[in-house]
Design a protein around this motif. Structure first.
Motif, short mmCIF file in Angstrom:
data_model
loop_
_atom_site.label_atom_id
_atom_site.label_comp_id
_atom_site.label_asym_id
_atom_site.label_seq_id
_atom_site.Cartn_x
_atom_site.Cartn_y
_atom_site.Cartn_z
N LEU A 30 7.41 47.38 37.60
CA LEU A 30 7.12 46.59 38.79
C LEU A 30 5.94 45.63 38.61
N ALA A 31 5.15 45.86 37.56
CA ALA A 31 3.96 45.03 37.35
C ALA A 31 4.36 43.56 37.20
N GLY A 32 3.62 42.70 37.89
CA GLY A 32 3.88 41.28 37.80
C GLY A 32 4.82 40.75 38.87
N ALA A 53 1.76 55.98 45.74
CA ALA A 53 0.32 56.19 45.56
C ALA A 53 -0.24 55.24 44.51
N ILE A 54 0.54 54.97 43.44
CA ILE A 54 0.09 54.09 42.37
C ILE A 54 0.05 52.63 42.83
N THR A 55 1.11 52.19 43.50
CA THR A 55 1.26 50.77 43.85
C THR A 55 0.65 50.41 45.20
N GLU A 68 14.86 54.76 31.18
CA GLU A 68 14.26 53.50 31.60
C GLU A 68 14.23 53.39 33.12
N ALA A 69 13.24 52.63 33.60
CA ALA A 69 13.17 52.28 35.02
C ALA A 69 13.68 50.85 35.15
N GLU A 70 14.77 50.68 35.89
CA GLU A 70 15.41 49.36 36.02
C GLU A 70 15.20 48.84 37.44
N LEU A 71 15.00 47.53 37.55
CA LEU A 71 14.71 46.93 38.85
C LEU A 71 15.92 46.22 39.43
N GLN A 72 16.05 46.35 40.73
CA GLN A 72 17.02 45.58 41.50
C GLN A 72 16.20 44.81 42.53
N VAL A 73 16.18 43.50 42.38
CA VAL A 73 15.35 42.65 43.23
C VAL A 73 16.17 42.10 44.37
N ALA A 74 15.65 42.23 45.58
CA ALA A 74 16.35 41.69 46.75
C ALA A 74 16.38 40.17 46.67
N SER A 75 17.52 39.58 47.03
CA SER A 75 17.66 38.13 47.00
C SER A 75 16.77 37.48 48.05
#
Length: 202
Positions: A115-117, A166-168, A189-196
């Motif tokens: 999630l960084a960035g 807690a981290i973010t 792996e941790a995979e991201l799904q970004v909302a449009s």
């Protein structure tokens, strides 16, 4: 489902727990998860440890060494009673260690790195379970016979989610999160799904 399991579905919780423990070494969380719908205010790990404690006390009161032997691989108190204090816990045959505190912390750190960035306000955690873990859970439900279980994915999502929040410092949104982090257990792996993001103009 066997007749014995069907007969016991309305029976004693401890008898169900005994049957589950005899299936193989099981961690506190995986045992507690089989009874998650019966009590609130406890983590599954606390619930499972409580059940093992009662079973060990019962075995000690009845001087049942064979039952202490069944508990020993995943319960230090039983090992101490048997004089085997230096043995570590055996790996859980259900979650294969994925629900241990160390792995939960590791998954939260992995998710935070992914999630960084990114800019986002809300998030959600989901899980893609490997075939082996899915099969382990199905066998546990079929052979253990509990009718009060919570799915493995639900516990993993919740426990990693608490750590990740807690981290973010980000809030969770079950309905419309900006980010969904999928924990892919097969790939590690941790995979991201970004909302449009929709921009409208004239």
């Amino acid at each position: 489902m066997s007749e014995e399991i069907l007969e016991n579905q309305n029976g004693d919780i401890l008898e169900t727990a005994k049957r589950i423990v005899r299936l193989g070494p099981i961690c506190d969380s995986c045992l507690g998860r089989q009874f998650a719908m019966l009590a609130t205010g406890l983590t599954n790990a606390e619930r499972g440890r409580s059940i093992k404690t009662v079973l060990a006390m019962q075995a000690s009161a009845e001087d049942d060494r064979s039952w202490l032997e069944d508990l020993a691989p995943s319960f230090r108190s039983a090992r101490l009673k048997l004089g085997r204090k230096d043995e570590p816990d055996a790996r859980c045959t259900v979650c294969l260690g994925e629900i241990s505190p160390e792995m939960l912390d590791a998954w939260a750190e992995r998710a935070a790195s992914a999630l960084a960035g990114w800019e986002y306000s809300t998030l959600l955690v989901g899980t893609k379970v490997s075939g082996l873990l899915a099969e382990n859970e199905e066998l546990l439900l079929a052979d253990g016979g509990s009718r009060h279980a919570e799915p493995f994915k639900s516990e993993l999502n919740r426990e990693v989610g608490k750590r990740l929040s807690a981290i973010t410092g980000k809030e969770f949104d079950l309905k419309n999160p900006d980010m969904v982090v999928h924990l892919n257990l097969e790939k590690g792996e941790a995979e991201l799904q970004v909302a449009s993001l929709f921009l409208r103009g004239r």
